[in-house]
Design a protein around this motif. Sequence first.
Motif, mmCIF file in Angstrom:
data_model
loop_
_atom_site.group_PDB
_atom_site.id
_atom_site.type_symbol
_atom_site.label_atom_id
_atom_site.label_comp_id
_atom_site.label_asym_id
_atom_site.label_seq_id
_atom_site.Cartn_x
_atom_site.Cartn_y
_atom_site.Cartn_z
ATOM 1 N N LEU A 1 10.698 -8.248 -48.804
ATOM 2 C CA LEU A 1 9.761 -7.756 -47.726
ATOM 3 C C LEU A 1 10.697 -7.582 -46.568
ATOM 4 O O LEU A 1 10.604 -8.156 -45.294
ATOM 5 N N PRO A 2 11.470 -6.447 -46.629
ATOM 6 C CA PRO A 2 12.388 -6.285 -45.289
ATOM 7 C C PRO A 2 11.507 -5.817 -44.214
ATOM 8 O O PRO A 2 10.641 -5.264 -44.352
ATOM 9 N N GLY A 3 11.943 -6.174 -43.105
ATOM 10 C CA GLY A 3 11.193 -5.955 -41.762
ATOM 11 C C GLY A 3 9.828 -6.945 -41.416
ATOM 12 O O GLY A 3 9.508 -6.746 -40.277
ATOM 13 N N ARG A 4 9.660 -7.831 -42.338
ATOM 14 C CA ARG A 4 8.436 -8.810 -42.208
ATOM 15 C C ARG A 4 8.931 -10.103 -41.513
ATOM 16 O O ARG A 4 10.092 -10.236 -41.525
ATOM 17 N N ARG A 5 8.232 -10.382 -40.596
ATOM 18 C CA ARG A 5 8.406 -11.563 -39.913
ATOM 19 C C ARG A 5 7.513 -12.803 -40.837
ATOM 20 O O ARG A 5 6.580 -12.656 -41.387
ATOM 21 N N PHE A 6 8.321 -14.082 -40.829
ATOM 22 C CA PHE A 6 7.841 -15.012 -41.423
ATOM 23 C C PHE A 6 7.708 -16.354 -40.558
ATOM 24 O O PHE A 6 8.629 -16.569 -39.917
ATOM 25 N N GLU A 7 6.472 -17.093 -40.661
ATOM 26 C CA GLU A 7 6.492 -18.419 -40.048
ATOM 27 C C GLU A 7 6.506 -19.449 -41.022
ATOM 28 O O GLU A 7 5.896 -19.500 -42.192
ATOM 29 N N VAL A 8 7.492 -20.309 -40.836
ATOM 30 C CA VAL A 8 7.894 -21.733 -41.558
ATOM 31 C C VAL A 8 7.084 -22.726 -40.785
ATOM 32 O O VAL A 8 7.426 -23.189 -39.753
ATOM 33 N N ILE A 9 6.094 -23.277 -41.483
ATOM 34 C CA ILE A 9 5.476 -24.419 -40.861
ATOM 35 C C ILE A 9 5.560 -25.703 -41.816
ATOM 36 O O ILE A 9 5.294 -25.807 -42.756
ATOM 37 N N GLY A 10 5.792 -26.692 -40.887
ATOM 38 C CA GLY A 10 5.966 -28.076 -41.461
ATOM 39 C C GLY A 10 5.103 -28.972 -41.361
ATOM 40 O O GLY A 10 4.267 -28.751 -40.313
ATOM 41 N N LEU B 1 8.594 -30.542 -37.288
ATOM 42 C CA LEU B 1 9.142 -29.191 -36.815
ATOM 43 C C LEU B 1 10.679 -29.161 -36.842
ATOM 44 O O LEU B 1 11.217 -28.372 -37.471
ATOM 45 N N ALA B 2 11.240 -30.567 -36.951
ATOM 46 C CA ALA B 2 12.591 -30.559 -37.552
ATOM 47 C C ALA B 2 12.942 -29.899 -38.984
ATOM 48 O O ALA B 2 13.675 -29.254 -39.317
ATOM 49 N N ARG B 3 11.980 -30.361 -39.971
ATOM 50 C CA ARG B 3 12.116 -29.855 -41.242
ATOM 51 C C ARG B 3 11.884 -28.408 -41.340
ATOM 52 O O ARG B 3 12.493 -27.968 -42.097
ATOM 53 N N ALA B 4 10.839 -27.915 -40.587
ATOM 54 C CA ALA B 4 10.680 -26.430 -40.586
ATOM 55 C C ALA B 4 11.983 -25.620 -40.259
ATOM 56 O O ALA B 4 12.447 -24.711 -40.510
ATOM 57 N N GLN B 5 12.673 -26.381 -39.154
ATOM 58 C CA GLN B 5 13.999 -25.683 -38.504
ATOM 59 C C GLN B 5 15.062 -25.821 -39.548
ATOM 60 O O GLN B 5 15.731 -24.954 -39.635
ATOM 61 N N ALA B 6 15.161 -26.899 -40.425
ATOM 62 C CA ALA B 6 16.058 -26.986 -41.318
ATOM 63 C C ALA B 6 15.900 -26.078 -42.589
ATOM 64 O O ALA B 6 16.879 -25.389 -43.092
ATOM 65 N N VAL B 7 14.747 -25.652 -42.715
ATOM 66 C CA VAL B 7 14.418 -24.639 -43.825
ATOM 67 C C VAL B 7 14.991 -23.284 -43.126
ATOM 68 O O VAL B 7 15.345 -22.631 -43.898
ATOM 69 N N ASN C 1 0.799 -33.530 -48.983
ATOM 70 C CA ASN C 1 0.637 -33.311 -47.399
ATOM 71 C C ASN C 1 2.039 -32.993 -46.720
ATOM 72 O O ASN C 1 2.019 -32.344 -45.798
ATOM 73 N N ARG C 2 3.083 -33.625 -47.559
ATOM 74 C CA ARG C 2 4.252 -33.359 -46.823
ATOM 75 C C ARG C 2 4.884 -32.045 -47.510
ATOM 76 O O ARG C 2 5.691 -32.402 -48.517
ATOM 77 N N ARG C 3 4.660 -31.139 -46.604
ATOM 78 C CA ARG C 3 4.783 -29.682 -47.340
ATOM 79 C C ARG C 3 5.437 -28.739 -46.267
ATOM 80 O O ARG C 3 5.491 -29.036 -45.074
ATOM 81 N N ILE C 4 6.440 -27.725 -46.949
ATOM 82 C CA ILE C 4 6.422 -26.562 -45.960
ATOM 83 C C ILE C 4 5.573 -25.448 -46.531
ATOM 84 O O ILE C 4 5.539 -25.179 -47.659
ATOM 85 N N GLU C 5 5.056 -24.632 -45.523
ATOM 86 C CA GLU C 5 4.279 -23.646 -45.609
ATOM 87 C C GLU C 5 4.966 -22.279 -45.168
ATOM 88 O O GLU C 5 5.694 -22.455 -44.021
#
Length: 270
Positions: A193-202, A218-224, A261-265
């Motif tokens: 999906l070139p050019g798309r932005r993605f949000e990584v949510i912890g 937040l730390a986990r989202a940043q690690a991802v 519930n302990r997940r990355i979205e």
Amino acid sequence: MQAVKWMHTVRLGVLAGLWLVSNGVSAQTAQTAGGAQIQGPGQVVVAGTVPDEATRVAVITRLRELYGAERVVDQLALGSVVAPPQWSQHVQKLLSPSLKQVSHGQLSVQGQTVDLKGEVGNEAVRQQLASEMAQSLNPTYTVRNGLRVAVQEQAVVDQALANRIVEFEPGSAVLRPAGLLILDEMAAAMARLPGRRFEVIGHTDAQGSHASNVSLSLARAQAVKGYLVSKGLRADSLSTSGLGPDQPVASNATEDGRARNRRIEFRVGG
């Protein structure tokens, strides 16, 4: 496609109006102004006719706050047009950070009718944006929600994740080997999906303090994000957030529910 690909039009017939265009989307011609021309990649061009310098400055200042001064190209003109009461204030309310979640979009205002069109990542965002607009305006305005969910692109990401959990070491942001394998697949899918932005949510379960869980998520989202960047995704295409235990998908009363519930979205943006 570029990172923030949407067109924003505030149009009031023969009254005051403005057009906001970004990243190669052409403005549509209307009675109060000509089309705006993109000057370069990543730029946001605003054009149209407003009744006075104060309105022009207010609109440009707001856009620069949202997108950065270096990206905003001012093509607004002053003219003998009539603006409804508090038009400038209402336009500034419409130019909110939430609009960054819309791609291929158009926002038009004709009289007291607001039309919002474009693509968003999911149904919740589609409803939220229209609701926020309606609540920010006075009751004489009508907001018509023409947003649609970009199902195809979100589905690419959702199918790659396949409801699996990106695992971390307990109480830390250290990815487990199984989590890295999932992220390898996610990186490959997102690269499609070139050019798309993605949000990584912890997200976390509800055990422990709320503040600690928000910080951990937040730390986990940043690690991802860091791992995805190491796999070739652009850092500026990835944003992160941590919601802690605030959006559970299962009961926190059971171990299985807490594990879910302990997940990355991952959400597809503009």
